[in-house]
Structure formats: C-alpha cells, structure tokens
Scaffold this motif. Structure first.
Motif, PDB file in Angstrom:
ATOM      1  N   THR A 195     -18.937-121.405 -22.564  1.00 31.90           N
ATOM      2  CA  THR A 195     -19.375-120.462 -23.596  1.00 31.90           C
ATOM      3  C   THR A 195     -18.235-119.592 -24.106  1.00 31.90           C
ATOM      4  OG1 THR A 195     -21.586-120.365 -22.630  1.00 31.90           O
ATOM      5  CG2 THR A 195     -20.952-118.545 -24.077  1.00 31.90           C
ATOM      6  N   LEU A 196     -17.366-119.143 -23.195  1.00 27.06           N
ATOM      7  CA  LEU A 196     -16.371-118.134 -23.551  1.00 27.06           C
ATOM      8  C   LEU A 196     -15.008-118.693 -23.953  1.00 27.06           C
ATOM      9  CD1 LEU A 196     -17.099-115.362 -20.883  1.00 27.06           C
ATOM     10  CD2 LEU A 196     -17.954-115.559 -23.228  1.00 27.06           C
ATOM     11  N   LYS A 197     -14.729-119.950 -23.634  1.00 27.66           N
ATOM     12  CA  LYS A 197     -13.410-120.492 -23.939  1.00 27.66           C
ATOM     13  C   LYS A 197     -13.031-120.371 -25.412  1.00 27.66           C
ATOM     14  CE  LYS A 197     -10.428-124.528 -23.445  1.00 27.66           C
ATOM     15  NZ  LYS A 197     -10.323-125.955 -23.056  1.00 27.66           N
ATOM     16  N   PRO A 198     -13.942-120.636 -26.377  1.00 26.37           N
ATOM     17  CA  PRO A 198     -13.551-120.455 -27.790  1.00 26.37           C
ATOM     18  C   PRO A 198     -13.105-119.022 -28.106  1.00 26.37           C
ATOM     19  CG  PRO A 198     -15.570-121.736 -27.631  1.00 26.37           C
ATOM     20  CD  PRO A 198     -15.298-121.206 -26.258  1.00 26.37           C
ATOM     21  N   LEU A 199     -13.720-118.048 -27.448  1.00 28.24           N
ATOM     22  CA  LEU A 199     -13.331-116.654 -27.662  1.00 28.24           C
ATOM     23  C   LEU A 199     -11.981-116.360 -27.020  1.00 28.24           C
ATOM     24  CD1 LEU A 199     -16.799-114.951 -27.111  1.00 28.24           C
ATOM     25  CD2 LEU A 199     -15.630-115.357 -29.274  1.00 28.24           C
ATOM     26  N   TRP A 200     -11.691-116.986 -25.876  1.00 29.96           N
ATOM     27  CA  TRP A 200     -10.367-116.826 -25.266  1.00 29.96           C
ATOM     28  C   TRP A 200      -9.300-117.349 -26.230  1.00 29.96           C
ATOM     29  CZ3 TRP A 200     -12.002-119.673 -20.138  1.00 29.96           C
ATOM     30  CH2 TRP A 200     -12.926-118.878 -19.456  1.00 29.96           C
ATOM     31  N   ARG A 201      -9.591-118.446 -26.900  1.00 29.82           N
ATOM     32  CA  ARG A 201      -8.621-119.016 -27.843  1.00 29.82           C
ATOM     33  C   ARG A 201      -8.456-118.117 -29.066  1.00 29.82           C
ATOM     34  NH1 ARG A 201      -6.068-121.477 -24.171  1.00 29.82           N
ATOM     35  NH2 ARG A 201      -7.238-123.163 -23.150  1.00 29.82           N
ATOM     36  N   GLU A 202      -9.537-117.473 -29.484  1.00 32.16           N
ATOM     37  CA  GLU A 202      -9.421-116.500 -30.580  1.00 32.16           C
ATOM     38  C   GLU A 202      -8.521-115.343 -30.171  1.00 32.16           C
ATOM     39  OE1 GLU A 202     -12.696-115.091 -32.952  1.00 32.16           O
ATOM     40  OE2 GLU A 202     -13.926-116.791 -32.320  1.00 32.16           O
ATOM     41  N   CYS A 203      -8.674-114.892 -28.945  1.00 32.57           N
ATOM     42  CA  CYS A 203      -7.807-113.820 -28.444  1.00 32.57           C
ATOM     43  C   CYS A 203      -6.350-114.259 -28.479  1.00 32.57           C
ATOM     44  CB  CYS A 203      -8.192-113.452 -27.006  1.00 32.57           C
ATOM     45  SG  CYS A 203      -9.747-112.555 -26.852  1.00 32.57           S
ATOM     46  N   GLU A 204      -6.109-115.472 -28.015  1.00 27.13           N
ATOM     47  CA  GLU A 204      -4.745-115.989 -27.996  1.00 27.13           C
ATOM     48  C   GLU A 204      -4.167-116.029 -29.408  1.00 27.13           C
ATOM     49  OE1 GLU A 204      -2.476-119.669 -25.790  1.00 27.13           O
ATOM     50  OE2 GLU A 204      -4.403-120.089 -26.762  1.00 27.13           O
ATOM     51  N   ALA A 205      -4.962-116.485 -30.374  1.00 20.24           N
ATOM     52  CA  ALA A 205      -4.499-116.569 -31.763  1.00 20.24           C
ATOM     53  C   ALA A 205      -4.217-115.199 -32.355  1.00 20.24           C
ATOM     54  CB  ALA A 205      -5.539-117.305 -32.613  1.00 20.24           C
ATOM     55  N   ASN A 206      -4.930-114.186 -31.856  1.00 15.98           N
ATOM     56  CA  ASN A 206      -4.767-112.822 -32.373  1.00 15.98           C
ATOM     57  C   ASN A 206      -3.876-111.958 -31.484  1.00 15.98           C
ATOM     58  OD1 ASN A 206      -6.737-112.302 -34.836  1.00 15.98           O
ATOM     59  ND2 ASN A 206      -7.809-113.663 -33.427  1.00 15.98           N
ATOM     60  N   GLN A 207      -3.164-112.585 -30.549  1.00  9.65           N
ATOM     61  CA  GLN A 207      -2.237-111.901 -29.643  1.00  9.65           C
ATOM     62  C   GLN A 207      -2.932-110.786 -28.850  1.00  9.65           C
ATOM     63  OE1 GLN A 207       1.055-111.016 -32.533  1.00  9.65           O
ATOM     64  NE2 GLN A 207       2.240-112.297 -31.130  1.00  9.65           N
ATOM     65  N   ILE A 208      -4.150-111.081 -28.422  1.00  5.87           N
ATOM     66  CA  ILE A 208      -4.906-110.184 -27.548  1.00  5.87           C
ATOM     67  C   ILE A 208      -4.800-110.736 -26.130  1.00  5.87           C
ATOM     68  CG2 ILE A 208      -7.190-109.253 -26.988  1.00  5.87           C
ATOM     69  CD1 ILE A 208      -7.914-109.647 -29.967  1.00  5.87           C
ATOM     70  N   HIS A 209      -4.335-109.914 -25.202  1.00  4.02           N
ATOM     71  CA  HIS A 209      -4.170-110.392 -23.839  1.00  4.02           C
ATOM     72  C   HIS A 209      -5.532-110.543 -23.160  1.00  4.02           C
ATOM     73  CE1 HIS A 209      -1.930-111.261 -20.222  1.00  4.02           C
ATOM     74  NE2 HIS A 209      -2.767-110.496 -19.552  1.00  4.02           N
ATOM     75  N   VAL A 210      -5.740-111.673 -22.508  1.00  2.44           N
ATOM     76  CA  VAL A 210      -6.998-111.962 -21.821  1.00  2.44           C
ATOM     77  C   VAL A 210      -6.829-111.730 -20.321  1.00  2.44           C
ATOM     78  CG1 VAL A 210      -8.730-113.714 -21.289  1.00  2.44           C
ATOM     79  CG2 VAL A 210      -7.684-113.642 -23.560  1.00  2.44           C
ATOM     80  N   ILE A 211      -7.776-110.993 -19.754  1.00  3.75           N
ATOM     81  CA  ILE A 211      -7.833-110.792 -18.309  1.00  3.75           C
ATOM     82  C   ILE A 211      -9.151-111.383 -17.819  1.00  3.75           C
ATOM     83  CG2 ILE A 211      -7.887-109.112 -16.430  1.00  3.75           C
ATOM     84  CD1 ILE A 211      -6.367-107.188 -18.264  1.00  3.75           C
ATOM     85  N   GLY A 212      -9.070-112.362 -16.944  1.00 10.82           N
ATOM     86  CA  GLY A 212     -10.267-113.020 -16.435  1.00 10.82           C
ATOM     87  C   GLY A 212     -10.713-112.429 -15.110  1.00 10.82           C
ATOM     88  N   ASN A 213     -12.001-112.113 -14.998  1.00 11.78           N
ATOM     89  CA  ASN A 213     -12.535-111.592 -13.737  1.00 11.78           C
ATOM     90  C   ASN A 213     -13.726-112.437 -13.275  1.00 11.78           C
ATOM     91  OD1 ASN A 213     -14.644-110.749 -15.388  1.00 11.78           O
ATOM     92  ND2 ASN A 213     -14.111-108.572 -15.301  1.00 11.78           N
ATOM     93  N   HIS A 214     -14.282-112.084 -12.130  1.00 11.66           N
ATOM     94  CA  HIS A 214     -15.447-112.767 -11.551  1.00 11.66           C
ATOM     95  C   HIS A 214     -15.228-114.272 -11.388  1.00 11.66           C
ATOM     96  CE1 HIS A 214     -17.473-108.992 -11.976  1.00 11.66           C
ATOM     97  NE2 HIS A 214     -17.474-109.023 -13.292  1.00 11.66           N
ATOM     98  N   VAL A 215     -13.989-114.663 -11.081  1.00 10.80           N
ATOM     99  CA  VAL A 215     -13.696-116.083 -10.871  1.00 10.80           C
ATOM    100  C   VAL A 215     -14.483-116.638  -9.688  1.00 10.80           C
ATOM    101  CG1 VAL A 215     -11.869-117.720 -10.256  1.00 10.80           C
ATOM    102  CG2 VAL A 215     -11.422-115.926 -11.941  1.00 10.80           C
ATOM    103  N   PHE A 216     -14.619-115.822  -8.638  1.00 11.70           N
ATOM    104  CA  PHE A 216     -15.353-116.263  -7.445  1.00 11.70           C
ATOM    105  C   PHE A 216     -16.801-115.776  -7.488  1.00 11.70           C
ATOM    106  CE2 PHE A 216     -10.955-115.715  -5.424  1.00 11.70           C
ATOM    107  CZ  PHE A 216     -10.591-117.021  -5.720  1.00 11.70           C
ATOM    108  N   ASP A 217     -17.448-115.970  -8.620  1.00 16.29           N
ATOM    109  CA  ASP A 217     -18.843-115.574  -8.751  1.00 16.29           C
ATOM    110  C   ASP A 217     -19.679-116.269  -7.669  1.00 16.29           C
ATOM    111  OD1 ASP A 217     -21.699-116.208 -10.027  1.00 16.29           O
ATOM    112  OD2 ASP A 217     -20.916-114.406 -10.985  1.00 16.29           O
TER     113      ASP A 217
END
Length: 282
Positions: A195-217
């Motif tokens: 669900t969220l990967k397309p938004l991560w790519r939008e962040c990358e295109a807009n030079q917005i740093h992505v911080i991922g949390n809850h990896v071990f949900d």
C-alpha cells in the motif's frame, strides 16, 4: 532536503526506553550509544510523549557532548503530563486520563511551539535535526497555520527539518503534496509495503527523507517461518535507497545485528514476493 544531516540506514527507535515499570537505565542507554558510534548508526528517533518526557531527559543525559555525532528527531502532537520531581510518577496516569477524556491530541501552533521548546530543554539541545507532527489527522497537514508554524520553527533554528509521522495513506499523500515537509516517518513492515511503497517513491522523487518504523510488527513476526532478519532485510529492499529504518531495542547486540541486516537487503524481487504473500493474508 538539507544535505547537512547525516542519515544512517538504521536508526534507534526509543519508544520503550522510558516505559512505566521497565525504563532503561542510563548505563543501558550509554551502551546503546557506544554501539551506535561503533556501527555508524547516527539516527535517534524519540517523542515528547515517550515516558511523558522521561525518554528525552534520558537521551539528553546519555548524549551529552556526543550530540554532534547524532541525528536527533523528536515528535509532538499527543497530550502529555510532565509534572516535576516526585510527582513525575503521576504523569503516565494523567496522560492516560487525558486521552480517555477525548483530549488525546492537539496541533495548535502555539502548543507545538511550546512542545518544541520543552523537548529541546529535556534533551539539553539548542536544535534538533527534525521535528515531526505525531500522527496528525488529515486536516492538520493542510492547515495553513500549522504549515506556517513549521516554517517558523525552521527559521528559528530550533529544528533543521519538519515533517510528519503517520501510517494513514491519505495523510501521507497530503503531506507530500503540501511541499512543506522534509521528513516523513511511516510504517515499513512487509504487511503495509504494497500500500505504502508508491508513496515512498513519491517522497524519493520530492527529496523527502523516509523513515520506516514498525518493521517488526507483531502481526508479521508471528507468521510461521518468518524471522526478524527477513523482515528487516525485506523492508530495507523496498524502501528508497537513502531511507532510514528504525529498530526499537535496548540490546546493543540486537542493534548491531539489525544494522548488518539493513545493509544487506534482500533482492527487490524476493522482498516484493514476501510483501505480496503478506498482502494475501486475511
């Protein structure tokens, strides 16, 4: 995006360091900080509501003169109690009461300004690297008064970047579209990646740093055959290449191991396959 900030691939999530009844000791946090320095892990993520301010105080004491070695992020938006001295024991209960009485969050610009000042005081710092709105509702990220306030916080020098922390796709999309935020923190486990990967790519295109949390949900960890290694290496593969993945731990060995995993991601194909398997589960 500000190029003066050093974003490590792994970051320390501090949500449990000051939890009621099992707070980490100063020596435990010192050991974590030492491992971070040895491993090249620079990012520390905290929030004013973690331990009702006690987490920030603990980090401030542990970092001391080492502050310049780290990228420090804090968040605000949840109401908390921060009574001093012996009354501090009441803070968790007052916070729970506020939330139960419907006074869970507040994003008034004047309140956020006070939160930033209080966080800096507890951390013993003049500036944080990023100040995030903590789980804001949709109307907040498009509120011009909030956006102006974030700009004022940057101009004041109290924070280099502003951003949001949210798992709501609509909120994330609006935040990206606003052009007002330089950091976006979002869940990054394999269950939500589709669900969220397309938004991560939008962040990358807009030079917005992505911080991922809850990896071990927990819903991911409990799946038969799943391991912490697969989850961390899979998330690292799907996030943009310059992203930071948070690991919430007080165990230096666990931190070191997670840092090795995040620097050795799965192939994107294997990570996509795992993510699709998660998406197919009820």
């Amino acid at each position: 995006m500000n190029n003066s900030i050093v974003w490590s691939k792994l970051g320390l999530g501090t949500g449990t360091l000051a939890s009621l009844g099992r707070a980490a000791s100063l020596s435990q946090v010192d050991n974590l900080i030492s491992m971070m320095l040895k491993s090249g892990v620079t990012v520390i993520d905290t929030a004013d509501c973690y331990g009702s301010g006690d987490c920030e105080r603990l980090l401030g004491r542990a970092l001391g003169q080492k502050r310049k070695e780290f990228t420090v992020i804090t968040k605000a938006g949840y109401r908390l109690s921060d009574l001093p001295g012996p009354l501090r024991l009441l803070n968790p209960f007052i916070k729970k009461g506020l939330h139960r009485w419907g006074r869970r969050q507040i994003f008034d610009p004047a309140y956020l300004a006070k939160c930033l000042d209080h966080s800096l005081s507890r951390l013993g710092m003049e500036q944080v690297d990023a100040f995030l709105l903590h789980d804001p509702p949709l109307e907040v990220v498009s509120d011009e008064s909030v956006i102006r306030a974030c700009g004022d916080f940057r101009k004041s020098g109290k924070t280099i970047l502003t951003g949001i922390s949210s798992g709501d796709p609509a909120v994330l999309k609006a935040a990206i579209a606003s052009g007002a935020f330089g950091v976006i923190q979002t869940p990054a486990n394999l269950k939500v990646a589709g669900t969220l990967k397309p938004l991560w790519r939008e962040c990358e295109a807009n030079q917005i740093h992505v911080i991922g949390n809850h990896v071990f949900d927990p819903s991911c960890v409990e799946i038969p055959g799943m391991t912490h290694e697969k989850l961390m290496r899979g998330s690292a593969a799907l996030l943009p290449g310059n992203s930071t993945v948070l690991c919430g731990t007080r165990n230096p060995s666990h931190l070191r191991q997670s840092n090795e995993w995040v620097h050795d991601p799965l192939s994107e194909t294997d990570a996509e396959r795992l993510s699709m398997e998660f998406g197919a589960r009820p």
